[in-house]
Enzyme design. Structure first.
Site, PDB file in Angstrom:
ATOM      1  N   LYS A 194       0.782  -1.064   0.096  1.00  0.00           N
ATOM      2  CA  LYS A 194      -0.076   0.062  -0.066  1.00  0.00           C
ATOM      3  C   LYS A 194       0.948   1.191  -0.032  1.00  0.00           C
ATOM      4  O   LYS A 194       0.625   2.084  -0.472  1.00  0.00           O
ATOM      5  CB  LYS A 194      -0.909   0.171   1.343  1.00  0.00           C
ATOM      6  CG  LYS A 194      -1.783  -1.342   1.129  1.00  0.00           C
ATOM      7  CD  LYS A 194      -2.892  -1.536   0.126  1.00  0.00           C
ATOM      8  CE  LYS A 194      -3.230  -2.659  -0.137  1.00  0.00           C
ATOM      9  NZ  LYS A 194      -3.959  -3.172  -1.326  1.00  0.00           N
TER      10      LYS A 194
ATOM     11  N   GLU B 158      -1.592   8.568   7.810  1.00  0.00           N
ATOM     12  CA  GLU B 158      -2.248   9.056   6.974  1.00  0.00           C
ATOM     13  C   GLU B 158      -3.207  10.243   7.589  1.00  0.00           C
ATOM     14  O   GLU B 158      -3.775   9.956   8.692  1.00  0.00           O
ATOM     15  CB  GLU B 158      -3.334   8.497   6.082  1.00  0.00           C
ATOM     16  CG  GLU B 158      -2.665   7.878   4.812  1.00  0.00           C
ATOM     17  CD  GLU B 158      -3.565   7.105   3.910  1.00  0.00           C
ATOM     18  OE1 GLU B 158      -4.935   7.152   4.230  1.00  0.00           O
ATOM     19  OE2 GLU B 158      -3.158   6.727   2.839  1.00  0.00           O
TER      20      GLU B 158
ATOM     21  N   TYR C 124      -6.431  11.583   9.003  1.00  0.00           N
ATOM     22  CA  TYR C 124      -7.746  10.940   9.064  1.00  0.00           C
ATOM     23  C   TYR C 124      -8.932  11.739   8.179  1.00  0.00           C
ATOM     24  O   TYR C 124      -9.121  12.821   8.823  1.00  0.00           O
ATOM     25  CB  TYR C 124      -7.979  10.373  10.427  1.00  0.00           C
ATOM     26  CG  TYR C 124      -9.359   9.686  10.562  1.00  0.00           C
ATOM     27  CD1 TYR C 124      -9.548   8.466  10.072  1.00  0.00           C
ATOM     28  CD2 TYR C 124     -10.215  10.349  11.396  1.00  0.00           C
ATOM     29  CE1 TYR C 124     -10.761   7.772  10.159  1.00  0.00           C
ATOM     30  CE2 TYR C 124     -11.609   9.615  11.460  1.00  0.00           C
ATOM     31  CZ  TYR C 124     -12.026   8.519  10.955  1.00  0.00           C
ATOM     32  OH  TYR C 124     -12.985   7.970  10.936  1.00  0.00           O
TER      33      TYR C 124
ATOM     34  N   HIS D 258     -16.222  -3.087   7.063  1.00  0.00           N
ATOM     35  CA  HIS D 258     -15.375  -3.145   5.911  1.00  0.00           C
ATOM     36  C   HIS D 258     -16.062  -4.231   4.708  1.00  0.00           C
ATOM     37  O   HIS D 258     -15.308  -4.360   3.852  1.00  0.00           O
ATOM     38  CB  HIS D 258     -14.173  -3.386   5.967  1.00  0.00           C
ATOM     39  CG  HIS D 258     -13.451  -2.422   7.008  1.00  0.00           C
ATOM     40  ND1 HIS D 258     -13.139  -1.084   6.701  1.00  0.00           N
ATOM     41  CD2 HIS D 258     -13.203  -2.337   8.384  1.00  0.00           C
ATOM     42  CE1 HIS D 258     -12.804  -0.482   7.826  1.00  0.00           C
ATOM     43  NE2 HIS D 258     -12.657  -0.968   8.481  1.00  0.00           N
TER      44      HIS D 258
ATOM     45  N   GLU E 108      -9.279   2.956  -5.856  1.00  0.00           N
ATOM     46  CA  GLU E 108     -10.371   3.359  -4.786  1.00  0.00           C
ATOM     47  C   GLU E 108      -9.812   4.965  -4.046  1.00  0.00           C
ATOM     48  O   GLU E 108      -8.856   5.193  -3.812  1.00  0.00           O
ATOM     49  CB  GLU E 108     -10.285   2.518  -3.599  1.00  0.00           C
ATOM     50  CG  GLU E 108     -10.635   0.998  -3.880  1.00  0.00           C
ATOM     51  CD  GLU E 108     -10.749   0.287  -2.607  1.00  0.00           C
ATOM     52  OE1 GLU E 108     -11.300  -0.893  -2.430  1.00  0.00           O
ATOM     53  OE2 GLU E 108     -10.392   0.695  -1.394  1.00  0.00           O
TER      54      GLU E 108
ATOM     55  N   ARG F  58      -8.201  -6.754  -9.634  1.00  0.00           N
ATOM     56  CA  ARG F  58      -9.175  -8.015  -9.708  1.00  0.00           C
ATOM     57  C   ARG F  58     -10.225  -7.374 -10.346  1.00  0.00           C
ATOM     58  O   ARG F  58     -10.772  -6.201 -10.260  1.00  0.00           O
ATOM     59  CB  ARG F  58      -9.222  -8.878  -8.785  1.00  0.00           C
ATOM     60  CG  ARG F  58     -10.065  -7.810  -7.590  1.00  0.00           C
ATOM     61  CD  ARG F  58     -10.418  -8.711  -6.391  1.00  0.00           C
ATOM     62  NE  ARG F  58     -11.224  -7.769  -5.470  1.00  0.00           N
ATOM     63  CZ  ARG F  58     -10.957  -6.745  -4.541  1.00  0.00           C
ATOM     64  NH1 ARG F  58      -9.478  -6.893  -4.183  1.00  0.00           N
ATOM     65  NH2 ARG F  58     -11.733  -6.103  -3.862  1.00  0.00           N
TER      66      ARG F  58
HETATM   67  C1  MV4 Z   1      -9.184   5.861   5.802  1.00  0.00           C
HETATM   68  C2  MV4 Z   1     -10.310   6.451   6.406  1.00  0.00           C
HETATM   69  C3  MV4 Z   1     -10.127   7.688   6.930  1.00  0.00           C
HETATM   70  N1  MV4 Z   1      -8.961   8.267   6.500  1.00  0.00           N
HETATM   71  N2  MV4 Z   1      -8.294   6.753   5.423  1.00  0.00           N
HETATM   72  C4  MV4 Z   1     -11.014   1.433   5.479  1.00  0.00           C
HETATM   73  C5  MV4 Z   1     -10.829   0.313   4.297  1.00  0.00           C
HETATM   74  C6  MV4 Z   1      -9.676   0.994   3.819  1.00  0.00           C
HETATM   75  N3  MV4 Z   1      -9.645   0.357   2.347  1.00  0.00           N
HETATM   76  C7  MV4 Z   1      -9.313   2.155   3.982  1.00  0.00           C
HETATM   77  N4  MV4 Z   1     -10.378   2.584   4.929  1.00  0.00           N
HETATM   78  C8  MV4 Z   1     -10.509   3.825   5.453  1.00  0.00           C
HETATM   79  N5  MV4 Z   1      -9.164   4.533   5.073  1.00  0.00           N
HETATM   80  C9  MV4 Z   1      -8.216   7.856   5.911  1.00  0.00           C
HETATM   81  N6  MV4 Z   1      -7.103   8.610   5.503  1.00  0.00           N
HETATM   82  C10 MV4 Z   1     -11.847   5.778   6.772  1.00  0.00           C
HETATM   83  C11 MV4 Z   1     -11.356   4.283   6.163  1.00  0.00           C
HETATM   84  C12 MV4 Z   1     -12.743   3.705   6.444  1.00  0.00           C
HETATM   85  C13 MV4 Z   1     -13.712   3.063   5.427  1.00  0.00           C
HETATM   86  C14 MV4 Z   1     -13.316   3.580   4.090  1.00  0.00           C
HETATM   87  C15 MV4 Z   1     -14.038   3.146   3.012  1.00  0.00           C
HETATM   88  C16 MV4 Z   1     -15.497   2.441   3.390  1.00  0.00           C
HETATM   89  C17 MV4 Z   1     -15.754   2.245   4.696  1.00  0.00           C
HETATM   90  C18 MV4 Z   1     -14.642   2.459   5.728  1.00  0.00           C
HETATM   91  C19 MV4 Z   1     -15.280   2.494   7.096  1.00  0.00           C
HETATM   92  C20 MV4 Z   1     -14.216   2.645   7.867  1.00  0.00           C
HETATM   93  C21 MV4 Z   1     -13.181   3.293   7.682  1.00  0.00           C
END
Ligand code: MV4
Length: 450
Positions: free
Chosen positions: A116, A200, A202, A235, A275, A291
């Protein structure tokens, strides 16, 4: 073109790939565990091979057994579907070493996006906007502290080998950082065998918006618009739709073209999803999936492009015959992932389906491998099927969705159908006014119990 494709998967995606093969006139090989002898993909394939006992690690993840199945049947390509070995770079390499084509990206791109931190660095170099954060792994606690001060709290700790939400921690202030680092390192080590972390900024209430891409490995690549997958629980995506209620044509074209240009630059091969978190009108790259995804039908319904057929064509060395200007977006699509789970507790509910009556009619698509009398085994994911509804407008799509959900009968097991019947009538969802935490907050309000 390939002569015979082995489908290294089960359930609805095995059937989905099988359908694409049939249309292309390619012979199919199903593989299955001993728990899947009665599975629909086994019945419909031209040939089938049992590859092991129920546990995934002994069957669908068993590389020697899959190689033997290719050898025995003379399959010249493998489609991995999603999950299982779909993003295993080593599997793609081993197949190549045995002169079997992997239907997916080149191993180097699977490996790049699996790391990542490297993926984020590549995105930045390719002109894709990312979340502000550490450009390298955080070594010591002191180093993490420097990054965090620089980025500004709140920050999020993430595992370099992670993705999909495991091993993540929100840190709201300096005093929380030390314990959070220890916890995140331990979790990452346990989950991925690698405790490398990065940091990162938030984002509090973003949407999850992802761009579908397709490349031919020779420098041609297109984007197929976006899907909004913000409605998730733990998730796991629950509801996906396209176009995103949050984007206009200009925003879509701009991020889409940025992503397509990046895919041309790296000569990306196959289908992929980039994404983003989308907040305050800005896109922030988080990761790329190399994928076909569960929610790909949303894109198929609004573009009329068969993504699995295109995956197979380009994997066989074919040119991408579609130009960006050939991609036209029509109407709106929503997908509901219907699981064999209690709709309130989400406890799995495997077992025998004693009545099965899927909905039909204009604009209604069901991607499922279950049938009347089928017993859902307890060993795998609990997806009963996907209901995908299309309409000229989002409003028409929602009307059809409510109608289709009311028609749907699955008896003998518990399913999440009642959750979708509620969601399709909920004001924020109807208005498209939601974010990545909306569903958890809705469930915490006990909205379904009432
Ligand atoms: C984040 C975020 C907030 N800020 N990154 C969760 C799964 C992973 N693919 C990335 N995720 C997140 N990354 C930053 N910098 C919040 C999430 C996250 C989230 C992202 C997408 C869909 C649902 C989620 C549920 C909780 C947290």
């Amino acid at each position: 073109m390939f002569d015979k494709i082995l489908i290294a998967n089960r359930g609805e995606i095995a059937l989905r790939v099988l359908r694409a093969c049939k249309e292309l006139g390619i012979a199919t090989v199903a593989v299955h565990s001993t728990a899947d002898e009665d599975a629909m993909h086994v019945r419909l394939a031209d040939e089938s091979v049992c590859i092991g006992p129920p546990a995934s690690k002994d069957s669908y993840l068993n590389i020697p057994a899959l190689l033997a199945a290719c050898e025995i049947t003379g399959a010249d390509a493998v489609h991995p579907g999603y999950g299982f070995l779909a993003e295993n770079a080593r599997f793609a390499e081993i197949l190549a070493e045995h002169n079997v084509h992997f239907i997916g990206p080149r191993p180097e791109h699977i490996r790049l996006m699996g790391d990542k931190i490297a993926a984020k660095r590549a995105a930045t170099e390719l002109g894709i906007p990312t979340v502000p954060g550490s450009t390298e792994s955080v070594g010591s606690d002191a180093e993490a502290e420097r990054w965090a001060r620089d980025i500004g709290f709140p920050v999020m700790l993430k595992a370099a080998a992670g993705g999909g939400g495991r091993g993540m921690k929100v840190v709201r202030g300096e005093s929380e950082l030390g314990p959070a680092l220890a916890m995140a390192r331990a979790e990452a080590k346990a989950a991925f065998g690698d405790d490398t972390l990065y940091l990162e900024k938030y984002l509090e209430r973003p949407r999850h918006v992802e761009i579908q891409v397709l490349g031919d490995g020779k420098g041609r690549a297109i984007h197929l618009g976006e899907r909004d997958c913000s409605l998730q629980r733990r998730h796991q995506k629950v509801w996906e739709e396209g176009p995103s209620p949050a984007l206009n044509t200009a925003a879509r074209d701009q991020i889409g073209e940025t992503v397509a240009r990046a895919m041309r630059a790296i000569k990306y091969l196959g289908a992929g999803t980039v994404e983003f978190l989308y907040e305050d009108g800005k896109f922030h790259f988080i990761e790329m999936n190399t994928r076909i995804q569960v929610e790909h039908p949303v894109t198929e319904m609004i573009t009329d492009i068969d993504l699995v057929v295109e995956q197979i064509r380009v994997a066989a060395g074919g040119d991408l015959t579609l130009a960006q200007s050939d991609v036209k977006f029509h109407g709106h699509a929503i997908e509901c992932r219907i699981n064999a789970e209690n709709p309130v507790s989400f406890r799995p509910s495997p077992g025998k389906i004693v009545h099965y009556h899927p909905p039909g009619g204009l604009g209604v698509r069901i991607d499922s491998a279950v049938y009347h009398g089928y017993a859902i085994p307890p060993f795998y994911d609990s997806l009963v099927g996907k209901l995908i509804v299309h309409g000229k407008t989002r409003g028409e799509c929602l009307m059809r969705l409510r109608r289709a959900l009311d028609e749907f009968v699955v008896d003998g097991i518990e399913t999440t159908l009642p959750l979708f019947r509620a969601l399709a009538r909920e004001k924020d969802v109807v208005d498209g006014d939601y974010h990545i935490h909306w569903l958890e907050e809705f469930l915490a309000r006990g909205a379904l119990e009432r």
